[in-house]
Write an enzyme that holds these catalytic residues in place. Structure first.
Site, PDB file in Angstrom:
ATOM      1  CD  GLU A   3      -1.653  -2.346   1.798  1.00  0.00           C
ATOM      2  OE1 GLU A   3      -0.394  -2.598   1.988  1.00  0.00           O
ATOM      3  OE2 GLU A   3      -2.346  -3.136   2.405  1.00  0.00           O
TER       4      GLU A   3
ATOM      5  CG  HIS B 266      18.864   3.435  -9.634  1.00  0.00           C
ATOM      6  ND1 HIS B 266      19.884   3.574 -10.125  1.00  0.00           N
ATOM      7  CD2 HIS B 266      18.248   2.332  -9.450  1.00  0.00           C
ATOM      8  CE1 HIS B 266      20.345   2.289 -10.323  1.00  0.00           C
ATOM      9  NE2 HIS B 266      19.413   1.466  -9.964  1.00  0.00           N
TER      10      HIS B 266
ATOM     11  CD  GLU C 136      26.013   3.290  -9.422  1.00  0.00           C
ATOM     12  OE1 GLU C 136      26.701   2.676  -8.747  1.00  0.00           O
ATOM     13  OE2 GLU C 136      25.891   4.377  -9.256  1.00  0.00           O
TER      14      GLU C 136
ATOM     15  N   GLY D 155      19.466  -3.861 -20.995  1.00  0.00           N
ATOM     16  CA  GLY D 155      18.841  -5.220 -21.283  1.00  0.00           C
ATOM     17  C   GLY D 155      17.359  -4.957 -21.357  1.00  0.00           C
TER      18      GLY D 155
ATOM     19  CD  GLU E 203      16.164  -8.056 -19.539  1.00  0.00           C
ATOM     20  OE1 GLU E 203      15.832  -7.914 -18.319  1.00  0.00           O
ATOM     21  OE2 GLU E 203      17.311  -7.832 -19.490  1.00  0.00           O
TER      22      GLU E 203
ATOM     23  CB  CYS F 192      20.948  -0.374 -13.729  1.00  0.00           C
ATOM     24  SG  CYS F 192      20.434  -1.737 -12.975  1.00  0.00           S
TER      25      CYS F 192
HETATM   26  N1  GLN Z   1      19.408  -7.199 -17.756  1.00  0.00           N
HETATM   27  C1  GLN Z   1      18.550  -6.557 -16.581  1.00  0.00           C
HETATM   28  C2  GLN Z   1      17.867  -5.203 -17.095  1.00  0.00           C
HETATM   29  O1  GLN Z   1      18.049  -4.392 -17.639  1.00  0.00           O
HETATM   30  C3  GLN Z   1      19.656  -6.105 -15.389  1.00  0.00           C
HETATM   31  C4  GLN Z   1      19.053  -5.522 -14.341  1.00  0.00           C
HETATM   32  C5  GLN Z   1      19.833  -5.478 -13.126  1.00  0.00           C
HETATM   33  O2  GLN Z   1      20.802  -5.003 -13.411  1.00  0.00           O
HETATM   34  N2  GLN Z   1      19.215  -5.074 -12.008  1.00  0.00           N
HETATM   35  O3  GLN Z   1      16.740  -5.113 -16.333  1.00  0.00           O
HETATM   36 ZN    ZN Z   2      21.911  -3.105 -12.876  1.00  0.00          ZN
END
Ligand code: GLN
Ligand code: ZN
Length: 756
Positions: free
Chosen positions: A16, A696, A667, A433, A485, A728
């Site tokens: 929540e 992020h 990162e 990815g 993905e 990332c």
């Molecule tokens: N290949 C994954 C993605 O791109 C890697 C994610 C991650 O490093 N947490 O989502």
């Molecule tokens: Zn990552």
């Protein structure tokens, strides 16, 4: 025996808090609505603990984003760049957490780091010349009062002064010592305030005490606490430690004027020895962390009670406690409707752990505890055979030999062959990815999960998303593509679902950072691959383009580290079983014509033991080989990529290189590129893509910003070895900001490439 809980999950049974915060971020609700939801959750959490007879219930374990950030704000450590935005208090707080881009300005978020050896991430406070540390906030006091109005006396929890200073980042040549006096006054003011409010106990969390400490560290700790405790008066102070033992400072801690000391008897391998060797001060209460706050298996009552009887010889005043905050386990098994009873009986989530605390407390009072039903049932559970045993998986792991861990030929030779085979430009651009999981992507998955659409309808949608994303990446101009993905919601759960030995949950969410939660699968039995997992999606994506598309897998160490592991076999054995499964998938991808394969080890650093003495034996000695096992069988021209989150691996840089991948991305943007020096000094052989912007945060990096980052990188990394990518996966981001960011990334790479 009384019982205590170090902290309770705050996100709510059905997440929540996450949904409420995100609505607020999107401007859909007012602050008051968010506040109301939060108060409702706190009430529910306190009342649960009360109903299980917990005597020491925490308050201020709640947070809208992170407790470390809360402490920074409470201590007035708000950097100037956020103050300058002149936002209200709440929005300043969220600007520090998430960055801010809007009318008031453009500021990135504070750095975020892994919380010791967990998958939780805290916000790193920044302290510099303009920081005036002093008490400047009321959150803990308000929450304490709120609980009391409900008739619940709580112990407020705060990050302790030592851990705060150890984890903060310093600017302007400042050091922790520069802030000792201010911290002492700040914490004394906090204690004073609690005293006047009529609180009985306050809990100060000092997990930094379980790390390797220097003499200076211990001196800093003592200096802080001699002064802080001098002002506590009647208020009782519990020094809480967790995630390990405090072997470097046990006697120093025992000699200070704490009223209670919380020790972790599960992860703290030496905790019991310390108590037995040095005794325990009679004037203090020992909070014995024996109910596991990190794993989800039922507590073994026999073992727990044995430890309790033994330590009782050393001190009469014991409170039974969790080993760490229950933040790291899901809320309740009660939400697990699809789990089979034969499996479920082995588990215990946060609410069930409250019940374990209660049952154990009662058993400690019974002379004939062995005859009690709770005890007998628990014994039976631990004596029973578990399902999901696979002799074959065990044998294959046992039969591995040296050559299964070594890829031929050597990396330099492979890199030469690969350069020729792929013909990529200098500074090739790529992503990690995943691409944004839009509403359509999520809807497709949930319709399939709910049985509203069949597998072929589901897949044809996934293929449509793949097609669209390949086209988009070509338009943006990326050199190496990904399939996006879309078939996975989570990089570990997806693989777990395709491996035998795994068990899944419906609602077992655990907080990872801010409002983000993960739902770790559970390794219940021996692990084997059932059938190819990603091959069809990758082959389809590659069929749409001339550019290379990376096959995308999760590595064994990450699969293991982001799952709840078994407690009956070693981590190494589990990692090798998973490694064999990933290897089969790698070889199938290669056979199907996929020429680049990324095996993510996002969480490799995560379970690196807290103490250096435990790094090489008992972790890296099997984690690195488990990764090598996955790719040692591929052809020289097949390019193996890996990705890691959080670049804090300066000190294991050699071991990372030793994973023998061809390319690694990681990162770097939030940690300001310090890793680059380590890469240079250690003659890192793997090609590298240090993330050029922080995914992020929703903020779009400018072309200039990326150009600057690349120019800095090129001073440390040769142009032949540098890749250009975000830091990332992009799945948590929206499409518009992602597209804008990637266009800037490609443009920046082009500009710098021209200069070379
Ligand atoms: N290949 C994954 C993605 O791109 C890697 C994610 C991650 O490093 N947490 O989502
Ligand atoms: Zn990552």
């Amino acid at each position: 025996m009384q019982s205590a809980v170090i902290g309770f999950p705050r996100v709510g049974k059905l997440r929540e808090l996450k949904f409420a915060c995100e609505k607020y971020f999107r401007g859909e609700v007012e602050k008051e609505d968010l506040w109301k939801e939060a108060a409702k959750l706190r009430k529910e959490h306190w009342e649960w603990q009360q109903s299980f007879g917990i005597q020491y219930i925490s308050s201020n374990d709640f947070s809208f984003y992170d407790n470390m950030l809360d402490a920074a704000v409470l201590l007035n450590a708000v950097p100037e760049c956020y103050r300058k935005l002149k936002l209200n208090e709440t929005d300043t707080y969220f600007a520090m957490a998430r960055g801010y881009q809007g009318e008031a300005g453009d500021v990135p978020a504070l750095a975020m780091k892994k919380w010791f050896n967990t998958n939780y991430h805290y916000i790193v406070p920044e302290i510099g010349a303009d920081t005036q540390i002093r008490l400047n906030g009321s959150k803990p006091f308000e929450e304490y009062r709120e609980a009391r109005c409900l008739g619940i006396q709580t112990k407020s929890v705060l990050i302790g002064a030592f851990t705060f200073l150890k984890l903060a980042k310093y600017q302007d040549n400042k050091t922790p010592d520069d802030y000792v006096d201010a911290m002492v006054s700040g914490y004394r003011a906090v204690l004073e305030k609690f005293r006047t409010l009529g609180a009985e106990w306050v809990q100060l969390d000092e997990p930094a005490l379980v790390t390797d400490l220097t003499k200076e560290d211990i001196c800093l700790f003592e200096t802080l606490y001699k002064q802080i405790l001098a002002g506590k008066g009647k208020l009782k102070v519990l020094l809480q430690t967790y995630f390990g033992d405090i072997r470097d400072c046990y006697r120093n801690v025992a000699a200070l004027d704490f009223d209670g000391i919380g020790l972790d008897f599960l992860e703290g391998k030496k905790t019991k020895d310390l108590v037995e060797t040095y005794g325990f001060p009679e004037d203090k209460v020992l909070f014995a962390g024996l109910v596991n706050g990190k794993n989800i298996w039922r507590c073994n009552y026999r073992e727990t009670l044995e430890v309790l009887w033994e330590i009782k010889k050393y001190t009469p005043q014991i409170v039974l406690s969790t080993s760490c905050s229950l933040l790291h386990v899901p809320y309740t098994l009660g939400s697990e409707c699809s789990m089979k009873a034969e499996v479920k009986q082995h588990f215990s989530f946060a609410l069930e752990k409250l019940q374990e605390l209660q049952e154990l407390s009662v058993l400690t009072e019974c002379d004939d505890y062995k005859a009690q039903k709770e005890y007998v049932d628990n014994r039976r559970l631990f004596e029973q055979e578990r399902p999901f045993v696979h002799a074959e998986a065990k044998q294959r792991a046992a039969a591995l030999s040296e050559k299964d861990f070594i890829r031929q030929p050597e990396r330099a030779e492979r890199q030469r062959l690969q350069k020729k085979a792929f013909g990529l430009p200098l500074l090739p651009t790529t992503t990690i990815g995943s691409l944004p999981q839009t509403q359509e992507v999520k809807r497709n998955r949930s319709s399939y999960r709910r049985g509203e659409i069949d597998k072929s309808t589901y897949d044809s949608q996934v293929y449509a998303f793949i097609k669209e994303c390949i086209e988009k990446q070509e338009q943006i101009g990326l050199d190496v593509l990904v399939h996006g993905e879309y078939e996975r919601n989570d990089m570990v759960e997806f693989f777990g679902e395709n491996l035998s030995g795994y068990v899944f949950t419906d609602k077992a969410w655990v907080q990872s950072y801010g409002t983000r939660c993960v739902k770790p699968p559970i390794i219940f039995g021996d692990v084997m691959r059932i059938a190819p997992i990603t091959v069809d999606y990758s082959v389809y994506a590659q069929s749409l383009t001339e550019r290379p598309v990376k096959g995308m897998l999760t590595g064994p160490v990450t699969i293991l580290n982001w799952s709840f592991p078994r407690e009956d076999i070693s981590l190494k054995e589990m990692a090798y079983q998973i490694g064999i499964a990933v290897r089969e998938e790698v070889l199938d991808l290669e056979r199907a014509g996929i020429r680049m394969i990324q095996i993510d080890e996002a969480a490799l650093k995560e379970k690196l033991p807290i103490r250096r003495s435990d790094w090489y034996s008992g972790y890296l000695d099997w984690a690195i080989p488990a990764f090598r096992l996955c790719h040692s069988g591929v052809k020289p021209e097949t390019q193996i990529h890996t990705h890691m989150c959080y670049s804090e691996f300066d000190d294991i840089i050699r071991e990372i290189d030793d994973m023998d991948a061809d390319v690694i991305s990681f990162e770097a943007s939030r940690s300001k590129l310090t890793i680059l020096d380590a890469i240079r000094e250690n003659h890192f052989e793997t090609e590298v893509g240090p993330g050029v912007y922080d995914i992020h945060s929703p903020r779009v990096p400018s072309v200039e910003e990326i150009v600057t980052a690349l120019r800095i990188m090129l001073t440390k990394i040769s142009k032949e070895k540098l890749w250009v990518n975000p830091d990332c996966g992009l799945k948590t981001r929206g499409m518009p900001e992602t597209e804008a960011s990637l266009r800037n990334l490609v443009e920046a790479a082009g500009i710098v490439r021209e200069e070379l």
